[in-house]
Design an enzyme around this catalytic site. Structure first.
Site, PDB file in Angstrom:
ATOM      1  N   TYR A  82      43.928  50.979  34.326  1.00 16.72           N
ATOM      2  CA  TYR A  82      42.894  49.985  34.428  1.00 16.72           C
ATOM      3  C   TYR A  82      42.099  49.036  33.659  1.00 16.72           C
ATOM      4  O   TYR A  82      42.231  48.469  33.042  1.00 16.72           O
ATOM      5  CB  TYR A  82      42.044  49.528  36.197  1.00 16.72           C
ATOM      6  CG  TYR A  82      41.819  48.270  36.713  1.00 16.72           C
ATOM      7  CD1 TYR A  82      42.583  46.933  36.050  1.00 16.72           C
ATOM      8  CD2 TYR A  82      40.536  48.067  36.666  1.00 16.72           C
ATOM      9  CE1 TYR A  82      41.607  46.126  36.222  1.00 16.72           C
ATOM     10  CE2 TYR A  82      39.898  47.661  36.587  1.00 16.72           C
ATOM     11  CZ  TYR A  82      40.507  46.129  36.818  1.00 16.72           C
ATOM     12  OH  TYR A  82      39.968  44.702  36.834  1.00 16.72           O
ATOM     13  N   ARG A  99      43.119  42.817  27.506  1.00 15.21           N
ATOM     14  CA  ARG A  99      43.192  41.413  28.312  1.00 15.21           C
ATOM     15  C   ARG A  99      41.978  40.834  27.629  1.00 15.21           C
ATOM     16  O   ARG A  99      42.201  39.456  27.031  1.00 15.21           O
ATOM     17  CB  ARG A  99      42.994  41.575  29.779  1.00 15.21           C
ATOM     18  CG  ARG A  99      42.753  40.224  29.429  1.00 15.21           C
ATOM     19  CD  ARG A  99      42.738  40.311  31.301  1.00 15.21           C
ATOM     20  NE  ARG A  99      42.248  40.763  32.641  1.00 15.21           N
ATOM     21  CZ  ARG A  99      41.720  40.834  33.555  1.00 15.21           C
ATOM     22  NH1 ARG A  99      42.289  40.706  34.446  1.00 15.21           N
ATOM     23  NH2 ARG A  99      40.807  41.847  34.220  1.00 15.21           N
ATOM     24  N   TYR A 144      30.670  42.563  34.971  1.00 15.49           N
ATOM     25  CA  TYR A 144      30.155  44.065  36.172  1.00 15.49           C
ATOM     26  C   TYR A 144      29.848  44.903  35.420  1.00 15.49           C
ATOM     27  O   TYR A 144      29.944  44.718  34.218  1.00 15.49           O
ATOM     28  CB  TYR A 144      31.652  44.493  36.525  1.00 15.49           C
ATOM     29  CG  TYR A 144      32.248  43.758  37.307  1.00 15.49           C
ATOM     30  CD1 TYR A 144      31.525  43.161  38.828  1.00 15.49           C
ATOM     31  CD2 TYR A 144      33.978  44.791  38.109  1.00 15.49           C
ATOM     32  CE1 TYR A 144      32.560  42.795  39.618  1.00 15.49           C
ATOM     33  CE2 TYR A 144      34.597  44.058  39.440  1.00 15.49           C
ATOM     34  CZ  TYR A 144      34.006  43.020  40.451  1.00 15.49           C
ATOM     35  OH  TYR A 144      34.792  42.731  41.206  1.00 15.49           O
ATOM     36  N   ARG A 179      37.303  34.102  40.279  1.00 13.91           N
ATOM     37  CA  ARG A 179      37.538  35.137  41.654  1.00 13.91           C
ATOM     38  C   ARG A 179      38.263  33.629  42.437  1.00 13.91           C
ATOM     39  O   ARG A 179      39.195  34.191  43.448  1.00 13.91           O
ATOM     40  CB  ARG A 179      35.997  34.902  42.740  1.00 13.91           C
ATOM     41  CG  ARG A 179      34.816  35.329  42.489  1.00 13.91           C
ATOM     42  CD  ARG A 179      35.258  36.939  42.380  1.00 13.91           C
ATOM     43  NE  ARG A 179      34.926  37.959  41.848  1.00 13.91           N
ATOM     44  CZ  ARG A 179      34.649  39.460  42.509  1.00 13.91           C
ATOM     45  NH1 ARG A 179      36.708  40.009  42.552  1.00 13.91           N
ATOM     46  NH2 ARG A 179      33.870  39.927  42.009  1.00 13.91           N
ATOM     47  N   GLU A 203      43.632  44.493  49.466  1.00 10.86           N
ATOM     48  CA  GLU A 203      43.792  43.416  48.474  1.00 10.86           C
ATOM     49  C   GLU A 203      44.508  41.990  49.022  1.00 10.86           C
ATOM     50  O   GLU A 203      45.187  41.994  49.423  1.00 10.86           O
ATOM     51  CB  GLU A 203      43.222  43.749  47.050  1.00 10.86           C
ATOM     52  CG  GLU A 203      42.674  42.636  46.405  1.00 10.86           C
ATOM     53  CD  GLU A 203      43.366  43.410  44.802  1.00 10.86           C
ATOM     54  OE1 GLU A 203      42.264  44.748  45.043  1.00 10.86           O
ATOM     55  OE2 GLU A 203      43.949  42.313  43.261  1.00 10.86           O
TER      56      GLU A 203
HETATM   57  C1  3EB Z   1      37.483  43.906  42.444  1.00 17.08           C
HETATM   58  O1  3EB Z   1      36.987  42.508  43.098  1.00 17.08           O
HETATM   59  C2  3EB Z   1      38.527  43.914  42.785  1.00 17.08           C
HETATM   60  O2  3EB Z   1      40.347  42.651  37.449  1.00 17.08           O
HETATM   61  O3  3EB Z   1      42.629  40.829  37.120  1.00 17.08           O
HETATM   62  C3  3EB Z   1      40.892  41.511  41.593  1.00 17.08           C
HETATM   63  C4  3EB Z   1      41.055  40.510  41.505  1.00 17.08           C
HETATM   64  C5  3EB Z   1      40.818  43.343  41.407  1.00 17.08           C
HETATM   65  C6  3EB Z   1      41.846  40.564  39.875  1.00 17.08           C
HETATM   66  C7  3EB Z   1      41.537  41.706  37.705  1.00 17.08           C
HETATM   67  C8  3EB Z   1      40.741  42.942  40.182  1.00 17.08           C
HETATM   68  C9  3EB Z   1      41.672  42.168  39.192  1.00 17.08           C
HETATM   69  O4  3EB Z   1      37.227  43.834  41.185  1.00 17.08           O
HETATM   70  C10 3EB Z   1      39.715  44.260  41.741  1.00 17.08           C
END
Ligand code: 3EB
Length: 325
Positions: free
Chosen positions: A138, A145, A198, A211, A315
């Site tokens: 990941y 990406r 992050y 989001r 999720e």
């Molecule tokens: C998170 O909140 C959960 O890497 O495209 C959620 C939606 C998550 C998209 C991405 C990762 C992705 O971090 C993981």
């Protein structure tokens, strides 16, 4: 009128939509069938947990043009473009460059069709939390990406697509995307650190997604494309059991929809949700609680899947829209 609507349909009935020239996408779930000749037909290789055989239908408001550009299957109708692409993996530790290539091809096809604004991307690949060449897959995906988005100048923190990144047991990288002629508004969640901020404990490159994207399609017509949403508060995963994670996820969804609704004359209404649940968990109590939260008529599609952090059990992603008048 929005340029398309999304709904779930039984596979047996779904094929009838193939005769409708307004169809943008027919998404099947489960074991991959042979590649379809029709560019509107695609498959997400995840097992559906409802016991039925649902398909997801994207039905346009007018007739669509379809084709294939450099392996990218597309359908567009003047306002919206649906794209999908499947690349084989030659080696597990080459996911990062493969992701860059896949995104470059996706962006090139979207631009060539006249829809340069990628609003929403779905990413599916195998062994999502396994290490390969010293980096979790990941995390390698996030590196690849980001490189593609940077090359596209789409990595700016105000125009990131909404996204989901989900693990499959089938090999290969599968991307699905929605693009438009003009941009949407990026929405962040007040309960969460933006994923692109992050800290480095989650990997060398923070995940490049928003989001949600709020898209104004004209007049009073809006769609909110909600990214995969999990039990993450701040940047940390919360709770060890499924139902506690679900409750936190539902709070995150409510906060996100409320934040987007601040830009709207009236609150956005949920249209449907796709729910990813880790294997060997019983989805029935989760289904009941989501239906109690959003009402018994909310369409839900449950899929058995790996999520990109080992500790996350559920999720939820989805679509909300302005209330129909
Ligand atoms: C998170 O909140 C959960 O890497 O495209 C959620 C939606 C998550 C998209 C991405 C990762 C992705 O971090 C993981």
């Amino acid at each position: 009128m929005t340029p398309f609507t999304v709904f779930y349909s039984d596979v047996a009935h779904a094929s009838a939509w193939l005769n409708d020239d307004r169809l943008l996408a027919l998404i099947r779930f489960g074991s991959p069938s042979p590649p379809a000749a029709d560019p509107r037909v695609c498959a997400i290789p995840l097992c559906e947990l409802g016991g039925g055989a649902p398909a997801e239908i994207w039905l346009g408001a007018r007739s669509a043009h379809t084709g294939v550009l450099d392996g990218v299957h597309y359908a567009d109708n003047g306002d919206a473009l649906f794209l999908h692409l499947h690349l084989d993996e030659s080696a597990p530790d080459l996911l990062s460059p493969l992701t860059t290539v896949a995104y470059q091809r996706l962006f090139a096809a979207a631009r060539a069709r006249g829809y340069p604004h990628v609003l929403r991307v779905w990413n599916y690949f195998s062994a999502i939390t396994r290490d390969a060449g010293g980096l979790e897959r990941y995390r390698a995906f996030c590196v690849g990406r980001h490189a593609a988005l940077r090359a596209e100048r789409a990595e700016r923190e105000t125009h990131l697509p909404a996204a989901s990144a989900i693990g499959t047991s089938e090999p290969g990288l599968r991307l699905f995307a929605l693009a438009a002629r003009s941009p949407g508004w990026q929405i962040e969640n007040p309960r969460q650190v933006s994923a692109f901020h992050y800290p480095s404990q989650y990997g060398p490159q923070s995940p490049s997604f928003s989001r949600a994207i709020l898209k104004h399609w004209g007049e009073q017509d809006y769609h909110l494309y909600i990214s995969g949403t999990a039990s993450v508060v701040g940047h940390a995963s919360q709770h060890l059991d499924l139902m506690a994670q679900l409750d936190e996820t539902l709070l995150n969804l409510a906060a996100l929809i409320a934040r987007a609704s601040q830009r709207m004359p009236a609150p956005l209404q949920p249209v449907l949700f796709r729910v990813y649940v880790r294997p060997d968990l019983d989805p029935a109590p989760a289904r009941e609680r989501i239906a109690r939260t959003f009402g018994p008529d909310i369409p839900l599609l449950f899929l058995r899947a790996e999520i990109c952090r080992r500790e996350l059990l559920i999720e939820i992603e989805g679509l909300a829209a302005s209330a129909t008048r």
